[in-house]
Design an enzyme around this catalytic site. Sequence first.
Site, PDB file in Angstrom:
ATOM      1  N   ASP A  63       4.263   5.947  -6.732  1.00  8.66           N
ATOM      2  CA  ASP A  63       4.680   5.914  -5.344  1.00  8.66           C
ATOM      3  C   ASP A  63       4.293   7.218  -4.650  1.00  8.66           C
ATOM      4  OD1 ASP A  63       6.082   4.933  -3.063  1.00  8.66           O
ATOM      5  OD2 ASP A  63       7.656   6.358  -3.548  1.00  8.66           O
ATOM      6  N   THR A  96       2.861   4.725   2.109  1.00 10.28           N
ATOM      7  CA  THR A  96       2.839   6.199   2.103  1.00 10.28           C
ATOM      8  C   THR A  96       1.504   6.719   1.584  1.00 10.28           C
ATOM      9  OG1 THR A  96       3.936   6.109  -0.023  1.00 10.28           O
ATOM     10  CG2 THR A  96       5.307   6.510   1.876  1.00 10.28           C
ATOM     11  N   THR A  97       1.013   6.123   0.496  1.00  7.73           N
ATOM     12  CA  THR A  97      -0.248   6.589  -0.054  1.00  7.73           C
ATOM     13  C   THR A  97      -1.365   6.357   0.961  1.00  7.73           C
ATOM     14  OG1 THR A  97       0.621   5.783  -2.146  1.00  7.73           O
ATOM     15  CG2 THR A  97      -1.641   6.524  -2.147  1.00  7.73           C
ATOM     16  N   ASP A 390      11.210  -0.058  -1.836  1.00  6.99           N
ATOM     17  CA  ASP A 390      10.079  -0.260  -0.915  1.00  6.99           C
ATOM     18  C   ASP A 390       9.972  -1.727  -0.529  1.00  6.99           C
ATOM     19  OD1 ASP A 390       9.514   2.347  -1.340  1.00  6.99           O
ATOM     20  OD2 ASP A 390       7.423   2.054  -1.933  1.00  6.99           O
TER      21      ASP A 390
HETATM   22  P1  ADP Z   1       0.963   2.526  -0.362  1.00  4.01           P
HETATM   23  O1  ADP Z   1       1.828   3.664  -0.747  1.00  4.01           O
HETATM   24  O2  ADP Z   1      -0.007   2.900   0.717  1.00  4.01           O
HETATM   25  O3  ADP Z   1       1.695   1.282  -0.080  1.00  4.01           O
HETATM   26  P2  ADP Z   1       0.008   1.165  -2.703  1.00  4.01           P
HETATM   27  O4  ADP Z   1      -0.366   1.794  -3.986  1.00  4.01           O
HETATM   28  O5  ADP Z   1       1.240   0.366  -2.613  1.00  4.01           O
HETATM   29  O6  ADP Z   1       0.022   2.305  -1.626  1.00  4.01           O
HETATM   30  O7  ADP Z   1      -1.237   0.269  -2.260  1.00  4.01           O
HETATM   31  C1  ADP Z   1      -1.217  -0.450  -1.060  1.00  4.01           C
HETATM   32  C2  ADP Z   1      -2.541  -1.130  -0.825  1.00  4.01           C
HETATM   33  O8  ADP Z   1      -2.849  -2.009  -1.908  1.00  4.01           O
HETATM   34  C3  ADP Z   1      -2.475  -1.972   0.417  1.00  4.01           C
HETATM   35  O9  ADP Z   1      -3.669  -1.811   1.145  1.00  4.01           O
HETATM   36  C4  ADP Z   1      -2.326  -3.385  -0.134  1.00  4.01           C
HETATM   37  O10 ADP Z   1      -2.831  -4.364   0.757  1.00  4.01           O
HETATM   38  C5  ADP Z   1      -3.134  -3.291  -1.406  1.00  4.01           C
HETATM   39  N1  ADP Z   1      -2.728  -4.300  -2.395  1.00  4.01           N
HETATM   40  C6  ADP Z   1      -1.527  -4.454  -2.972  1.00  4.01           C
HETATM   41  N2  ADP Z   1      -1.524  -5.509  -3.836  1.00  4.01           N
HETATM   42  C7  ADP Z   1      -2.769  -6.030  -3.777  1.00  4.01           C
HETATM   43  C8  ADP Z   1      -3.427  -7.125  -4.431  1.00  4.01           C
HETATM   44  N3  ADP Z   1      -2.785  -7.909  -5.297  1.00  4.01           N
HETATM   45  N4  ADP Z   1      -4.711  -7.352  -4.141  1.00  4.01           N
HETATM   46  C9  ADP Z   1      -5.387  -6.589  -3.261  1.00  4.01           C
HETATM   47  N5  ADP Z   1      -4.825  -5.536  -2.625  1.00  4.01           N
HETATM   48  C10 ADP Z   1      -3.548  -5.254  -2.864  1.00  4.01           C
END
Ligand code: ADP
Length: 545
Positions: A63, A96-97, A390
């Site tokens: 996270d 956040t990322t 989250d």
């Molecule tokens: P953040 O802290 O920005 O939420 P994450 O590590 O949760 O970072 O990654 C979020 C990104 O990953 C988003 O752009 C989301 O659409 C993408 N994402 C999450 N699950 C999937 C999936 N199963 N397939 C494709 N993209 C995904």
Amino acid sequence: MLSGNMPIFVLKEGTQREQGKNAQKNNIEAAKAIADAIRTTLGPKGMDKMLVDSIGDIIISNDGATILKEMDVDHPTAKMIVEVAKSQDTAVGDGTTSAVILAGELLKQAEALLEQGVHSTVITNGYRLAVNEAKKQLENSSVKATDDATLRKISMTALSGKNSSLSSDFLSSLVVKAVNAVAEERNGKTIVDTANIKVDKKNGGGVSDTQFINGLVIDKEKVHAKMPSTVKDPKIALIDSALEIKKTEIEAKVQITDPSKIQGFLTQESDTFKTMVEKIKKSGANVVLCQKGIDDIAQHYLAKEGIYAVRRVKKSDMEKLAKATGAKIVTNLDDLTADSLGKAEKVEEKKISDDRMTFITGCANPKAVSILIRGGTEHVVSEIERSLNDAIRVVAITKEDGRLLPGGGAIEAELAMKIRAFANTVGGREQLAIEAFARALEIIPRTLAENAGMDPINTLIQLKAEHEKGHSSYGIDFEQNKVGDMNKVGVVDPLQVKKHALESAVEVSTMILRIDDVIASRKSSGGESPGGMPGGMGGMGGMPY
Ligand code: ADP
Ligand code: MG
């Protein structure tokens, strides 16, 4: 008396200072370093970070907000980037990322323009124009849906972004259940107060033992074995003072000379507790949840009256209990009346792992629910707790707002295309900055592809081609490791998360770009009085008045 060439010292000698290009460059480097550090955690195939503190405690997390919060960051600009993650986390709970990576990339793109001689004011203006256009486009691209299947998808995307090994499907159904349970209609609007969802954790068991509870769970057992284990239709008293005899500040010695008086002394003490318990009983309470301690003798009398009692309940739990059961928290037992008691359907002690916990279920107003997380180890349950929090936030936001966008880098690729077209309509030097903004957006699909082990350049080319063909929901499909339709795979993110991430990334990057001077300032917590500058005047000796 002063010669014209005499230097004027405004700053104390030896003050640390960086100016102009140098300051700007260093700031950009620091911000980029932070963004680079968390890039590998983006998306479902992202890696985790292990944070080790000076005493060897570790946190394993994926996270962004958690990693940045725990990182020991020193550089002032790097700290500003960390703030972005925090603000994104408090505002919307996810993304956040993405926000931090975007901020880093906006600065990297700006750096290239600065080197070409484009002034930072032009860049910040261009970024502002671009972000306003981007927000408009985001809203236009969003679709509305609040059905349970969609909410589950939102939760899955939020959870899988964290950790693909979690049983996201199962956990998502719990998240949706919890959000639906506390959702209320107020003046025709859906409101979800996530404070009514309590997330608790207890290690032991497996993730699939995680349960939804229609009420609150307190990690405490009843204080006496003879108390009932279940109380139906409980009348709950919340007491925030100790059911003990106050110990005096001064050590007191009681000398009893006559053996027959010992009994009298003990009886007197015991009578005090008896009166306490009688007051509780008189109010009609059959459950006592006490924030402080309960004396052994008081426990005995409570058990004798068939009252279920718990001691040392956390203050935050007391407040939740008051809200959920309608009880008033009472300090003085004399104030304990029938209408200060709270209601629920059942209070029950249950064994979870090796511990006993108290479940208060069927609270009516407002509905309070809990999710009790189970998992093999402390690290597992802690990471699930962060992920669930989250997911709860994004599902709640979607339940309230209902507007969604395709995830997996699809919306960023679409925006990049639209912002490029917009740049052409603006012209001038700002056009360069707006194009740089569009390039920066592509960092999201590119990083997702990189983290999935795909070729980032080819993937991006394919992705662009699909979007130019009008396939606006195409993104990175992790299951097949190719460019695919996110609406088909069911990867969706809430509009609010994307919008906020863009806004905060632009805000911090333009703020950093406007800085051209970094000067060490006086410690705000130092002993110097704010008005007088005892030492500070020394260097100003040459000041002509
Ligand atoms: P953040 O802290 O920005 O939420 P994450 O590590 O949760 O970072 O990654 C979020 C990104 O990953 C988003 O752009 C989301 O659409 C993408 N994402 C999450 N699950 C999937 C999936 N199963 N397939 C494709 N993209 C995904
Ligand atoms: Mg996420």
